[in-house]
Design a protein around this motif. Structure first.
Motif, PDB file in Angstrom:
ATOM      1  N   THR A  58      73.814  31.297  10.635  1.00 28.80           N
ATOM      2  CA  THR A  58      74.808  30.251  10.874  1.00 28.80           C
ATOM      3  C   THR A  58      75.695  30.572  12.067  1.00 28.80           C
ATOM      4  O   THR A  58      75.966  29.701  12.899  1.00 28.80           O
ATOM      5  CB  THR A  58      75.655  30.002   9.615  1.00 28.80           C
ATOM      6  OG1 THR A  58      74.784  29.652   8.536  1.00 28.80           O
ATOM      7  CG2 THR A  58      76.659  28.885   9.841  1.00 28.80           C
ATOM      8  N   ASP A  59      76.160  31.797  12.199  1.00 30.12           N
ATOM      9  CA  ASP A  59      77.031  32.153  13.319  1.00 30.12           C
ATOM     10  C   ASP A  59      76.320  31.975  14.659  1.00 30.12           C
ATOM     11  O   ASP A  59      76.910  31.478  15.623  1.00 30.12           O
ATOM     12  CB  ASP A  59      77.544  33.592  13.191  1.00 30.12           C
ATOM     13  CG  ASP A  59      78.544  33.759  12.049  1.00 30.12           C
ATOM     14  OD1 ASP A  59      79.176  32.757  11.647  1.00 30.12           O
ATOM     15  OD2 ASP A  59      78.687  34.893  11.564  1.00 30.12           O
ATOM     16  N   ALA A  62      76.056  28.264  15.368  1.00 26.60           N
ATOM     17  CA  ALA A  62      77.372  27.747  15.760  1.00 26.60           C
ATOM     18  C   ALA A  62      77.680  28.066  17.218  1.00 26.60           C
ATOM     19  O   ALA A  62      78.201  27.221  17.950  1.00 26.60           O
ATOM     20  CB  ALA A  62      78.458  28.313  14.850  1.00 26.60           C
ATOM     21  N   GLN A  69      81.632  21.240  18.444  1.00 23.62           N
ATOM     22  CA  GLN A  69      80.728  20.927  17.341  1.00 23.62           C
ATOM     23  C   GLN A  69      80.349  22.123  16.478  1.00 23.62           C
ATOM     24  O   GLN A  69      79.465  22.025  15.656  1.00 23.62           O
ATOM     25  CB  GLN A  69      79.425  20.319  17.874  1.00 23.62           C
ATOM     26  CG  GLN A  69      79.593  19.023  18.600  1.00 23.62           C
ATOM     27  CD  GLN A  69      78.242  18.412  18.914  1.00 23.62           C
ATOM     28  OE1 GLN A  69      77.917  17.380  18.360  1.00 23.62           O
ATOM     29  NE2 GLN A  69      77.452  19.037  19.760  1.00 23.62           N
ATOM     30  N   THR A  70      81.000  23.255  16.641  1.00 20.21           N
ATOM     31  CA  THR A  70      80.589  24.442  15.889  1.00 20.21           C
ATOM     32  C   THR A  70      80.652  24.220  14.378  1.00 20.21           C
ATOM     33  O   THR A  70      79.877  24.815  13.635  1.00 20.21           O
ATOM     34  CB  THR A  70      81.437  25.670  16.264  1.00 20.21           C
ATOM     35  OG1 THR A  70      82.808  25.368  16.042  1.00 20.21           O
ATOM     36  CG2 THR A  70      81.210  26.070  17.708  1.00 20.21           C
ATOM     37  N   ASN A  71      81.536  23.332  13.938  1.00 20.09           N
ATOM     38  CA  ASN A  71      81.649  23.054  12.506  1.00 20.09           C
ATOM     39  C   ASN A  71      80.358  22.493  11.921  1.00 20.09           C
ATOM     40  O   ASN A  71      80.104  22.641  10.728  1.00 20.09           O
ATOM     41  CB  ASN A  71      82.806  22.089  12.231  1.00 20.09           C
ATOM     42  CG  ASN A  71      82.551  20.721  12.826  1.00 20.09           C
ATOM     43  OD1 ASN A  71      82.146  20.587  13.990  1.00 20.09           O
ATOM     44  ND2 ASN A  71      82.798  19.686  12.056  1.00 20.09           N
ATOM     45  N   TYR A  74      78.416  25.215  10.257  1.00 20.83           N
ATOM     46  CA  TYR A  74      79.022  25.720   9.026  1.00 20.83           C
ATOM     47  C   TYR A  74      79.004  24.693   7.894  1.00 20.83           C
ATOM     48  O   TYR A  74      79.026  25.054   6.725  1.00 20.83           O
ATOM     49  CB  TYR A  74      80.447  26.197   9.292  1.00 20.83           C
ATOM     50  CG  TYR A  74      80.475  27.378  10.225  1.00 20.83           C
ATOM     51  CD1 TYR A  74      80.035  28.634   9.806  1.00 20.83           C
ATOM     52  CD2 TYR A  74      80.911  27.242  11.542  1.00 20.83           C
ATOM     53  CE1 TYR A  74      80.034  29.721  10.664  1.00 20.83           C
ATOM     54  CE2 TYR A  74      80.915  28.322  12.416  1.00 20.83           C
ATOM     55  CZ  TYR A  74      80.474  29.554  11.963  1.00 20.83           C
ATOM     56  OH  TYR A  74      80.471  30.632  12.823  1.00 20.83           O
ATOM     57  N   ASN A  75      78.973  23.404   8.246  1.00 19.11           N
ATOM     58  CA  ASN A  75      79.009  22.354   7.231  1.00 19.11           C
ATOM     59  C   ASN A  75      77.624  21.862   6.826  1.00 19.11           C
ATOM     60  O   ASN A  75      77.516  20.994   5.960  1.00 19.11           O
ATOM     61  CB  ASN A  75      79.848  21.171   7.716  1.00 19.11           C
ATOM     62  CG  ASN A  75      81.300  21.538   7.882  1.00 19.11           C
ATOM     63  OD1 ASN A  75      81.791  22.470   7.251  1.00 19.11           O
ATOM     64  ND2 ASN A  75      82.003  20.833   8.746  1.00 19.11           N
ATOM     65  N   SER A 157      80.445  13.772   2.709  1.00 16.87           N
ATOM     66  CA  SER A 157      81.868  14.009   2.467  1.00 16.87           C
ATOM     67  C   SER A 157      82.349  13.096   1.350  1.00 16.87           C
ATOM     68  O   SER A 157      81.913  11.952   1.255  1.00 16.87           O
ATOM     69  CB  SER A 157      82.676  13.724   3.739  1.00 16.87           C
ATOM     70  OG  SER A 157      82.283  14.580   4.757  1.00 16.87           O
TER      71      SER A 157
END
Length: 159
Positions: A58-59, A62, A69-71, A74-75, A157
């Motif tokens: 994931t890192d 990202a 947009q790095t989230n 993680y999402n 969400s």
């Protein structure tokens, strides 16, 4: 067909000359149930996948996304990477083969979006990433075989 020099199975998306230049990889994070975290490659002939990197990336994903947009890495519980082996199309269609590969990627992405929605999941199509970083992560050369699309999949969400 055993008479065909290049045997191939047919699929659920159109492909110029049924040459299927695309490959699918996906990453699962530690949030995904029933699959170990890591990167997998999908084999359509066997309708299965193989583990190619056995740890959460994931890192790294990202870092490859544009700063705003790095989230998305993680999402997302699953990140799909659509890659193209361009020679599969260009040997027959020349430069037009690139166009066919990109069109096919759109069809594959739409199918992924439709299945995600049918399963009650959210999906987001991503073109804002540093492709060389993803290519390196997947172990592909970035020229003859390159990442052309990403799709993040996860829970919708709450409304």
């Amino acid at each position: 067909n055993s008479d065909n020099e290049f045997p191939r199975s047919f699929r659920t998306v159109p492909s110029g000359g049924a040459l299927y230049p695309l490959e699918l990889y996906f990453h699962t994070s530690t949030y995904t149930e029933e699959l170990e975290a890591g990167i997998y490659h999908y084999n359509p002939k066997r309708n299965g996948f193989e583990f190619i990197i056995q740890e959460d990336q994931t890192d790294q994903i990202a870092k490859s996304l544009t700063p705003v947009q790095t989230n998305l890495a993680y999402n997302s519980s699953i990140m799909v990477f659509i890659t193209a082996l361009f020679q599969r199309s260009t040997f027959k269609y020349g430069p037009r083969g690139y166009r066919f590969a990109f069109l096919e990627a759109g069809h594959v992405a739409q199918n992924i979006n439709l299945v995600s929605t049918a399963m009650g999941l959210g999906s987001v199509n991503i073109c804002g990433y540093f492709d060389r970083e993803i290519d390196e992560l997947l172990g592909i050369d970035g020229l003859k075989h390159s990442t052309i699309y990403m799709i993040g999949i996860g829970k919708n969400s709450p409304e």
